[in-house]
Motif scaffolding. Structure first.
Motif, short mmCIF file in Angstrom:
data_model
loop_
_atom_site.label_atom_id
_atom_site.label_comp_id
_atom_site.label_asym_id
_atom_site.label_seq_id
_atom_site.Cartn_x
_atom_site.Cartn_y
_atom_site.Cartn_z
N LEU A 96 0.87 -1.19 0.00
CA LEU A 96 0.00 0.00 0.00
C LEU A 96 0.89 1.23 0.00
O LEU A 96 1.61 1.47 0.97
CB LEU A 96 -0.90 -0.01 1.23
N PHE A 97 0.86 1.98 -1.09
CA PHE A 97 1.77 3.12 -1.29
C PHE A 97 0.93 4.39 -1.29
O PHE A 97 0.16 4.63 -2.22
CB PHE A 97 2.51 2.94 -2.60
N THR A 98 1.09 5.21 -0.25
CA THR A 98 0.36 6.47 -0.21
C THR A 98 1.22 7.59 -0.78
O THR A 98 2.43 7.64 -0.55
CB THR A 98 -0.05 6.83 1.22
N THR A 99 0.60 8.50 -1.53
CA THR A 99 1.36 9.59 -2.14
C THR A 99 0.50 10.84 -2.26
O THR A 99 -0.70 10.75 -2.58
CB THR A 99 1.90 9.18 -3.52
N GLY A 100 1.11 11.96 -1.96
CA GLY A 100 0.41 13.23 -2.10
C GLY A 100 0.80 13.96 -3.38
O GLY A 100 -0.06 14.45 -4.12
N ASN A 133 -3.41 10.81 -1.85
CA ASN A 133 -3.87 11.59 -0.71
C ASN A 133 -4.51 12.93 -1.10
O ASN A 133 -5.29 13.49 -0.34
CB ASN A 133 -2.69 11.89 0.23
N ASN A 134 -4.16 13.44 -2.26
CA ASN A 134 -4.51 14.80 -2.65
C ASN A 134 -5.53 14.76 -3.80
O ASN A 134 -5.23 14.18 -4.87
CB ASN A 134 -3.23 15.52 -3.09
N PRO A 135 -6.70 15.36 -3.67
CA PRO A 135 -7.71 15.26 -4.74
C PRO A 135 -7.25 15.90 -6.05
O PRO A 135 -7.61 15.43 -7.14
CB PRO A 135 -8.92 16.00 -4.15
N GLN A 136 -6.45 16.95 -5.98
CA GLN A 136 -5.95 17.57 -7.21
C GLN A 136 -4.97 16.64 -7.92
O GLN A 136 -5.02 16.48 -9.15
CB GLN A 136 -5.26 18.89 -6.88
N THR A 137 -4.10 15.99 -7.15
CA THR A 137 -3.17 15.02 -7.75
C THR A 137 -3.94 13.87 -8.37
O THR A 137 -3.59 13.38 -9.45
CB THR A 137 -2.20 14.49 -6.68
N TYR A 138 -5.00 13.43 -7.69
CA TYR A 138 -5.80 12.32 -8.23
C TYR A 138 -6.39 12.70 -9.59
O TYR A 138 -6.39 11.88 -10.51
CB TYR A 138 -6.90 11.94 -7.25
N ARG A 139 -6.87 13.93 -9.71
CA ARG A 139 -7.43 14.35 -11.01
C ARG A 139 -6.35 14.35 -12.08
O ARG A 139 -6.60 13.99 -13.23
CB ARG A 139 -8.06 15.74 -10.88
N ASN A 140 -5.14 14.74 -11.71
CA ASN A 140 -4.05 14.81 -12.69
C ASN A 140 -3.51 13.45 -13.08
O ASN A 140 -3.02 13.26 -14.19
CB ASN A 140 -2.90 15.66 -12.14
N LEU A 141 -3.55 12.49 -12.12
CA LEU A 141 -2.88 11.20 -12.33
C LEU A 141 -3.84 10.03 -12.10
O LEU A 141 -3.44 8.98 -11.59
CB LEU A 141 -1.68 11.07 -11.39
N SER A 142 -5.09 10.17 -12.48
CA SER A 142 -6.09 9.16 -12.13
C SER A 142 -5.76 7.80 -12.74
O SER A 142 -6.11 6.76 -12.16
CB SER A 142 -7.48 9.61 -12.57
N ASP A 143 -5.08 7.74 -13.90
CA ASP A 143 -4.73 6.45 -14.49
C ASP A 143 -3.74 5.68 -13.63
O ASP A 143 -3.63 4.45 -13.73
CB ASP A 143 -4.12 6.64 -15.88
#
Length: 395
Positions: free
Chosen positions: A301-305, A322-332
């Protein structure tokens, strides 16, 4: 969830062929053999150095006999010092198909690649017959690390992993966390959770060693990227990393390659023993992941912001953003959106359930995002540990 049953009774969630080079000079041949198959269950890794290392041998041996590995092809140049014959004997003794090719004795690069491809094809047919059975969380060893942390890490993904760990431990799983250098300052919290006096003493020893090592070497774990991501102090980063361990009792301290002997939560001591001489205990996130896998982890389990994209050979890496903006940028690249705690008002328990669902899916043969994208990073460096003392590190 379905597991592959190994001759020693352990179960794996993957059934791969690993092509293992014994020195960097043999890596080109190993890479060509593995990549010619263009399938995720044929991978390659190896030990780069010419000179022997007890730590390096232990890591490679544990990876070659990991329960996620079905068969092994060893590729040697011929003049390196790695004990290739000893490794081949240990892999064969584990009941796995194993072959050894020595480039200097097999006609060079092209002929060794040709023979290697044929051997891997044969082994793929052989391991396709490995029996399987239903498994549950009590069959699994699960590790966690964080990388590219930012100001969201300590309030979203990290504590959500801690909640998931707490549940997994009630189900009989073995869980481990590490990064002792990043946990400096949290030793009193960890010792207060020790399951026994022995475990408390060993946490104390491990953290004293980490503080001494980092002090003498002049090391820190706070990067410019952490600051750009909103972290303000080393203490803030350490406490955020600590939350990945949850609230359950800590059963003991283990060294890399020491597989947890029974269910429970373990701190992996990654700081080398002896006088400080190796620089950073782990030079990057991938070397930490490899140590966790060599210590038996089926899943990481690798957590990343900020947004790490790495994966690994042998065991799937589940990326928790961890970060919703990062998730939008890197969702794949991301398996779990822990940032929805911020963007959607989800609770830590909601995201912990997302993580558990993802573990079930990946252990049930779904590919993690990093696996689908072909990530299979590997790093192994020189270190030294006094394994003779390890018997008293576990409560």
């Amino acid at each position: 969830m379905q597991g592959y049953i190994r001759p020693d009774g352990s179960v794996g969630i993957r059934n791969s062929v690993q092509v293992i080079f014994m020195v960097e000079c043999a890596s080109h041949v190993a890479k060509n053999i593995a990549e010619s198959f263009q399938r995720p269950d044929v991978q390659f890794f190896g030990f780069s150095g010419c000179y022997p290392s007890d730590y390096g041998y232990r890591l490679v041996k544990n990876l070659a006999t990991h329960s996620n590995v079905g068969a092994v092809l060893i590729v040697s140049l011929g003049c390196e010092n790695f004990d290739r014959d000893g490794l081949a004997r240990e892999v064969k003794a584990s009941g796995r198909p194993c072959h050894l090719l020595v480039i200097q004795e097999n006609g060079g690069t092209l002929e060794t690649i040709k023979r290697g491809k044929a051997l891997v094809a044969d082994m793929l047919e052989e391991i396709a017959r490995v029996p399987r059975r239903e498994i549950d969380f009590s069959d699994l060893i699960i590790g966690t690390i964080c990388g590219g942390s930012d100001g969201t890490s300590g309030i979203t993904g990290n504590p959500a992993v801690g909640r998931a760990f707490d549940y997994l431990l009630t189900q009989g799983a073995r869980c481990m966390f590490e990064e002792s250098g990043e946990l400096i300052g949290c030793e009193d919290h960890m010792m207060a959770r020790a399951a026994s006096e022995t475990a408390r003493d060993q946490i104390d020893l491990a953290m004293r060693k980490a503080k001494r090592y980092y002090s003498i070497m002049g090391l820190g774990s706070f990067s410019n990227g952490n600051a750009v991501g909103g972290l303000t102090t080393q203490e803030e980063k350490s406490l955020g990393a600590y939350t990945k361990s949850g609230d359950s009792p800590i059963n003991g301290v283990i060294l890399p390659t020491e597989v947890p002997p029974r269910p429970g939560l373990y701190l992996m001591d990654v700081v080398p023993d002896g006088e400080p001489r190796f620089g950073y205990p782990n030079i990057n996130d991938t070397s930490e992941i490899i140590e966790l896998i060599a210590t038996g982890c089926h899943v990481i389990l690798f957590t990343t912001g900020r947004g790490s994209v790495v994966g690994s050979v042998i065991s799937p890496v589940i990326k928790i953003c961890n970060n919703p903006q990062t998730y939008r940028n890197l969702s794949d690249d991301m398996d779990v959106n822990a940032g929805r705690i911020i963007s959607e008002g989800a609770s830590l328990d909601d995201v912990a359930q997302d993580i558990l669902h993802c573990i079930r899916a990946v252990a049930g043969q779904e590919l993690s995002c990093s696996e689908r994208l072909g990530h299979s990073e590997f790093v192994l460096t020189y270190k030294a540990f006094d394994y003779e003392k390890s018997g008293c590190r576990i409560a």
